[in-house]
Write a protein that holds these residues in place. Structure first.
Motif, PDB file in Angstrom:
ATOM      1  N   LEU A   3       0.798  -1.226   0.000  1.00  0.00           N
ATOM      2  CA  LEU A   3       0.000   0.000   0.000  1.00  0.00           C
ATOM      3  C   LEU A   3       0.828   1.271   0.000  1.00  0.00           C
ATOM      4  N   CYS A   7      -0.631   4.220  -2.306  1.00  0.00           N
ATOM      5  CA  CYS A   7      -1.601   5.107  -1.655  1.00  0.00           C
ATOM      6  C   CYS A   7      -1.308   6.568  -1.987  1.00  0.00           C
ATOM      7  N   ALA A  83      -5.482   0.563   7.374  1.00  0.00           N
ATOM      8  CA  ALA A  83      -4.563  -0.399   6.778  1.00  0.00           C
ATOM      9  C   ALA A  83      -3.140   0.071   7.054  1.00  0.00           C
ATOM     10  N   GLN A  84      -2.251  -0.871   7.179  1.00  0.00           N
ATOM     11  CA  GLN A  84      -0.830  -0.569   7.351  1.00  0.00           C
ATOM     12  C   GLN A  84      -0.193  -0.366   5.974  1.00  0.00           C
ATOM     13  N   GLU A  87       1.049  -3.479   4.210  1.00  0.00           N
ATOM     14  CA  GLU A  87       0.123  -4.542   3.814  1.00  0.00           C
ATOM     15  C   GLU A  87       0.028  -4.638   2.296  1.00  0.00           C
ATOM     16  N   SER A  89      -1.937  -5.021  -1.177  1.00  0.00           N
ATOM     17  CA  SER A  89      -3.208  -4.454  -1.636  1.00  0.00           C
ATOM     18  C   SER A  89      -4.325  -5.495  -1.696  1.00  0.00           C
ATOM     19  N   VAL A  92      -6.006  -5.708   1.671  1.00  0.00           N
ATOM     20  CA  VAL A  92      -6.811  -4.523   1.948  1.00  0.00           C
ATOM     21  C   VAL A  92      -8.081  -4.528   1.100  1.00  0.00           C
ATOM     22  N   ARG A  95     -10.454  -6.544   2.901  1.00  0.00           N
ATOM     23  CA  ARG A  95     -10.979  -5.799   4.058  1.00  0.00           C
ATOM     24  C   ARG A  95     -12.061  -4.813   3.613  1.00  0.00           C
ATOM     25  N   ILE A 104      -9.735   3.638   2.588  1.00  0.00           N
ATOM     26  CA  ILE A 104      -9.116   3.235   3.855  1.00  0.00           C
ATOM     27  C   ILE A 104      -7.905   4.126   4.112  1.00  0.00           C
ATOM     28  N   VAL A 106      -4.322   4.914   5.403  1.00  0.00           N
ATOM     29  CA  VAL A 106      -3.124   4.080   5.504  1.00  0.00           C
ATOM     30  C   VAL A 106      -2.232   4.684   6.580  1.00  0.00           C
TER      31      VAL A 106
END
Length: 149
Positions: A3, A7, A83-84, A87, A89, A92, A95, A104, A106
């Motif tokens: 991510l 992101c 989300a971290q 993580e 993709s 996520v 999720r 979400i 990050v």
């Protein structure tokens, strides 16, 4: 893909005390349909939730609330799904499906906001990957045709 590499880092934010009217104006100014609602913790921003343009319409205007006096903190759903950055993709995306959400925040290992990822971002990445795969197939065919003459 991780991510933190896809992101959006320039996240439009507001505090839970921001009025919905101020939030709507900020969304217009930033050309975005959402704001991450954050609590300041020193230099760090910690996500509390997200307010979207849809929330403004459905949760405030349609209910007859005054956007000039309604704080965004009273509109957001909690707890926020995060989300971290480390993580994958695909995790996520699962999720997002599980929670029925399209955005979400990050965060880093200390739960400080570093960005936001949306379904649109993930779709764009998927389209880029699909294009690369198509190019690989086309080049392979071309190479094979040249070498088998």
């Amino acid at each position: 893909m991780l991510l933190d590499s896809i992101c959006m880092l320039d996240v439009a934010c507001c505090s839970p005390r921001t009025t919905v009217l101020q939030a709507a104006r900020l969304m217009r100014e930033k050309h975005t349909g959402d704001l991450v609602v954050t609590e300041e913790d020193g230099d760090a921003r910690k996500p509390l939730g997200i307010i979207t343009d849809r929330d403004v319409v459905v949760e405030v205007l349609a209910k007859g609330l005054d956007p000039a006096t309604t704080p965004v903190g009273s509109v957001i759903r909690t707890p926020v799904v995060i989300a971290q950055g480390t993580e994958d993709s695909s995790v996520v995306l699962e999720r997002m499906k599980e929670h029925g959400i399209r955005r979400i925040p990050v965060v880093d290992a200390h739960e400080r906001l570093i960005g936001i990822v949306t379904v649109d971002d993930l779709f764009r990445q998927l389209a880029t990957d699909a294009d690369l795969l198509t190019q690989i197939i086309a080049r392979e065919r071309s190479r094979e045709q040249r070498t088998r003459r």
